[in-house]
Motif scaffolding. Structure first.
Motif, short mmCIF file in Angstrom:
data_model
loop_
_atom_site.label_atom_id
_atom_site.label_comp_id
_atom_site.label_asym_id
_atom_site.label_seq_id
_atom_site.Cartn_x
_atom_site.Cartn_y
_atom_site.Cartn_z
N ASN A 93 0.77 -1.18 -0.08
CA ASN A 93 0.11 0.00 0.02
C ASN A 93 0.82 1.33 -0.07
OD1 ASN A 93 -2.94 -0.91 0.23
ND2 ASN A 93 -2.05 -1.90 2.12
N LYS A 94 0.45 2.36 -0.61
CA LYS A 94 1.22 3.32 -0.66
C LYS A 94 0.57 4.30 0.45
CE LYS A 94 1.87 3.88 -5.86
NZ LYS A 94 1.87 4.77 -6.91
N GLU A 95 1.72 5.16 0.86
CA GLU A 95 1.44 6.11 2.04
C GLU A 95 0.62 7.38 1.44
OE1 GLU A 95 1.85 6.48 5.17
OE2 GLU A 95 2.65 4.32 5.20
N ASN A 96 -0.24 7.98 1.96
CA ASN A 96 -1.11 9.03 1.56
C ASN A 96 -0.03 10.06 1.63
OD1 ASN A 96 -3.57 7.56 1.42
ND2 ASN A 96 -3.90 7.43 3.40
N ALA A 97 -0.09 10.96 0.65
CA ALA A 97 0.52 12.48 0.76
C ALA A 97 -0.41 13.61 1.37
CB ALA A 97 0.82 12.49 -0.75
N ILE A 98 -0.36 13.25 2.69
CA ILE A 98 -1.12 14.44 3.57
C ILE A 98 -0.28 15.03 4.51
CG2 ILE A 98 -3.20 14.76 4.89
CD1 ILE A 98 -4.54 12.55 3.48
N PRO A 99 -0.13 16.36 4.72
CA PRO A 99 0.74 16.85 5.58
C PRO A 99 0.47 16.43 6.96
CG PRO A 99 0.16 18.62 4.05
CD PRO A 99 -0.98 17.35 3.71
N TRP A 100 1.59 16.31 7.88
CA TRP A 100 1.25 15.53 9.00
C TRP A 100 0.28 16.28 9.93
CZ3 TRP A 100 2.33 17.72 14.06
CH2 TRP A 100 3.31 18.68 13.94
N LEU A 101 0.16 17.81 9.86
CA LEU A 101 -0.72 18.40 10.63
C LEU A 101 -2.26 18.09 10.40
CD1 LEU A 101 0.82 21.83 10.69
CD2 LEU A 101 0.55 20.33 12.67
N LEU A 102 -2.56 17.57 9.25
CA LEU A 102 -3.78 17.23 8.74
C LEU A 102 -4.11 15.95 8.55
CD1 LEU A 102 -4.02 19.93 5.67
CD2 LEU A 102 -4.93 20.24 7.87
N SER A 103 -3.07 14.86 9.11
CA SER A 103 -3.12 13.48 8.87
C SER A 103 -3.88 12.62 9.91
CB SER A 103 -1.81 12.91 8.37
OG SER A 103 -0.80 13.08 9.51
N ALA A 104 -4.08 13.46 11.00
CA ALA A 104 -4.83 13.00 12.24
C ALA A 104 -6.06 12.34 11.83
CB ALA A 104 -5.04 13.80 13.57
N ARG A 105 -6.34 11.20 12.26
CA ARG A 105 -7.52 10.35 11.89
C ARG A 105 -8.74 10.74 12.88
NH1 ARG A 105 -7.37 6.78 7.29
NH2 ARG A 105 -5.21 6.74 6.48
N TRP A 106 -8.35 11.02 14.16
CA TRP A 106 -9.36 11.05 15.24
C TRP A 106 -10.56 11.89 14.76
CZ3 TRP A 106 -10.92 15.82 17.46
CH2 TRP A 106 -9.80 16.69 17.53
N PRO A 107 -10.33 13.16 14.09
CA PRO A 107 -11.59 13.98 13.60
C PRO A 107 -12.58 13.25 12.86
CG PRO A 107 -9.52 15.16 13.54
CD PRO A 107 -9.14 13.84 13.69
N LEU A 108 -12.01 12.33 12.08
CA LEU A 108 -12.89 11.55 11.24
C LEU A 108 -14.02 10.75 12.21
CD1 LEU A 108 -10.40 9.89 8.75
CD2 LEU A 108 -12.04 11.81 8.18
N HIS A 109 -14.12 10.48 13.22
CA HIS A 109 -14.93 9.82 14.24
C HIS A 109 -15.94 10.83 14.40
CE1 HIS A 109 -12.84 6.17 15.18
NE2 HIS A 109 -11.78 6.84 15.74
N ILE A 110 -15.63 12.12 14.54
CA ILE A 110 -16.82 13.29 14.50
C ILE A 110 -17.59 13.27 13.36
CG2 ILE A 110 -17.24 15.35 14.93
CD1 ILE A 110 -14.58 15.64 16.91
N TRP A 111 -16.75 13.33 12.08
CA TRP A 111 -17.30 13.29 10.89
C TRP A 111 -18.24 12.23 10.72
CZ3 TRP A 111 -18.32 11.26 6.21
CH2 TRP A 111 -18.28 12.00 4.98
N ASN A 112 -18.12 11.14 10.77
CA ASN A 112 -18.67 9.88 10.87
C ASN A 112 -20.06 9.95 11.69
OD1 ASN A 112 -16.92 8.77 9.15
ND2 ASN A 112 -15.98 7.35 10.73
N TRP A 113 -19.94 10.70 12.74
CA TRP A 113 -21.17 10.85 13.68
C TRP A 113 -22.14 11.60 13.14
CZ3 TRP A 113 -22.23 15.12 17.08
CH2 TRP A 113 -23.58 14.77 17.89
N LEU A 114 -21.57 12.62 12.34
CA LEU A 114 -22.18 13.86 11.81
C LEU A 114 -22.95 13.48 10.84
CD1 LEU A 114 -20.09 16.99 12.66
CD2 LEU A 114 -22.21 16.47 13.73
#
Length: 402
Positions: A128-149
């Motif tokens: 698998n390839k690594e995603n090219a996302i800056p580390w400041l924006l690569s945190a996954r935890w906000p996606l839990h909130i996105w999913n909830w919404l």
């Protein structure tokens, strides 16, 4: 007794084979190949790039390889990834994976998908390839909130339609469009959080049209097309007066051409049931009600290069070159899709039911001034009075299209 045992074994084998075959069909109409297979790469081995506002995301290996793929996924792991966007190790997936739509998949279809991926897809050890996302924006935890919404609880069952039951056909069509087909991913406008503004027909913005990757995915509400025209576009990529281009050509090639006639009918019936809604206005270039250059300046260029196929009156040629009248690429305010087709050319899919139509690229033949003039002539003639594209606008569109 031995014969009974053999018969039972045969029936079991037939049942499993049918389920796996259905799993392949669900994978096809869910467009798994298009996202998880690179050109020339192993099927479902991932690596395809998806540009996003936060950086480039690469699709993952979903073959049953136990090291790089999903070979160690239990059914529960697989179900959670597909319908909730949560990987086996617990991290949330990026919603470039359309799990908000896949949440509507029935238990039966997810089970069939799991059997297909585990037994019929060839394992590949492609890393698998690594995603090219800056580390400041690569945190996954906000996606839990996105999913909830923005996501719904997974579905459980779905009714299959009978060809002579119109109500059931529409219901089946809604399931296919809103669930596995995830048509809203392209055809529904996005909110500030990059969420689709609606996921079902309960909201009039659902399937009301949107710009995506420099292409316009037109409104699917009140298209004015017949059932047969819609079916033809789904199964072959073109109809008597219309043709698909851009990303939708890949969708037809990899996905919708494999729809059964019954499911293509169901989708068409569902789309015909949607109330008309004006497509969302999307502007990236300045427009003006006053014209500094007469649109007639592009008429000579149009007549020379375009009229052979599209006709002097823009009506196209039946079952071949699409009409420019009511053509979404012409009518949308943003000139980018029209520029891309003229400059880079376009080709309808080659499918089991049709031979492709190829429009040549004129980017290397027309000067910038001729390109501007022919775009303005087409938009003024058949674009319901769309505003003028200036030379500065064209320069911005060109830059964004490369």
């Amino acid at each position: 007794m031995r014969n009974v045992t053999i018969l039972a074994a045969c029936l079991f084998t037939a049942s499993v084979s049918a389920a796996e075959s259905n799993g392949e069909y669900i994978a096809r109409i869910s467009d798994c190949v298009a996202c998880h297979t690179t050109e020339g790469g192993a099927a479902m081995a991932g690596g395809k790039k998806f540009p996003t506002p936060v950086g480039d995301i690469y699709s993952t290996n979903i073959t049953p390889d136990k090291t790089q793929g999903i070979g160690n996924y239990s059914y529960e792991d697989f179900d959670k990834a597909v319908r909730q966007g949560i990987a086996k190790d617990g991290h949330p997936l990026y919603p470039a994976m359309p799990y908000p739509s896949y949440a509507k998949l029935s238990d039966e279809d997810v089970q069939a998908l799991y059997r297909y991926f585990m037994h019929d897809v060839t394992p590949s050890a492609q890393p698998n390839k690594e995603n090219a996302i800056p580390w400041l924006l690569s945190a996954r935890w906000p996606l839990h909130i996105w999913n909830w919404l923005f996501t719904d609880a997974p579905a459980t069952t779905v009714e299959n339609a009978k060809p002579d039951d119109n109500a059931a056909l529409v219901k089946r069509g809604a399931y296919l469009v809103e669930g596995p087909g995830h048509c809203g991913s392209c055809h529904t406008p996005r909110g500030m959080a990059m969420n689709e503004k609606a996921y079902t027909n309960a909201d009039a913005e659902y399937l009301s049209g949107a710009m995506i990757d420099g292409w316009y995915a037109p409104s699917l509400r009140g298209t004015g097309m017949s059932e047969q025209e819609l079916k033809s576009l789904l199964l072959t990529g073109k109809s008597k007066h219309a043709a698909v281009s851009g990303s939708m050509a890949e969708v037809v090639t990899q996905s919708t051409q494999y729809l059964t006639d019954e499911d293509a009918t169901a989708i068409s019936q569902y789309l015909l049931s949607l109330k008309s809604a004006k497509p969302e206005t999307v502007r990236t270039a300045a427009t003006s009600l006053s014209w500094s250059n007469s649109p007639e300046a592009g008429k000579v260029t149009y007549n020379r290069y375009c009229s052979t196929c599209h006709g002097l009156e823009g009506k196209g040629t039946d079952d071949n070159a699409p009409s420019l009248i009511n053509n979404p690429l012409v009518m949308v305010d943003d000139p980018t899709p029209l520029f891309r087709v003229i400059a880079h050319g376009a080709e309808t899919p080659t499918t089991r039911g049709s031979v492709s139509f190829k429009m040549p690229a004129y980017g290397g033949l027309l000067s910038d001034g001729e390109m501007r003039d022919v775009i303005n002539y087409v938009r003024k003639s058949w674009g319901e009075g769309n505003g003028e594209v200036s030379q500065e606008d064209l320069a911005g569109v060109k830059k964004a299209s490369h």
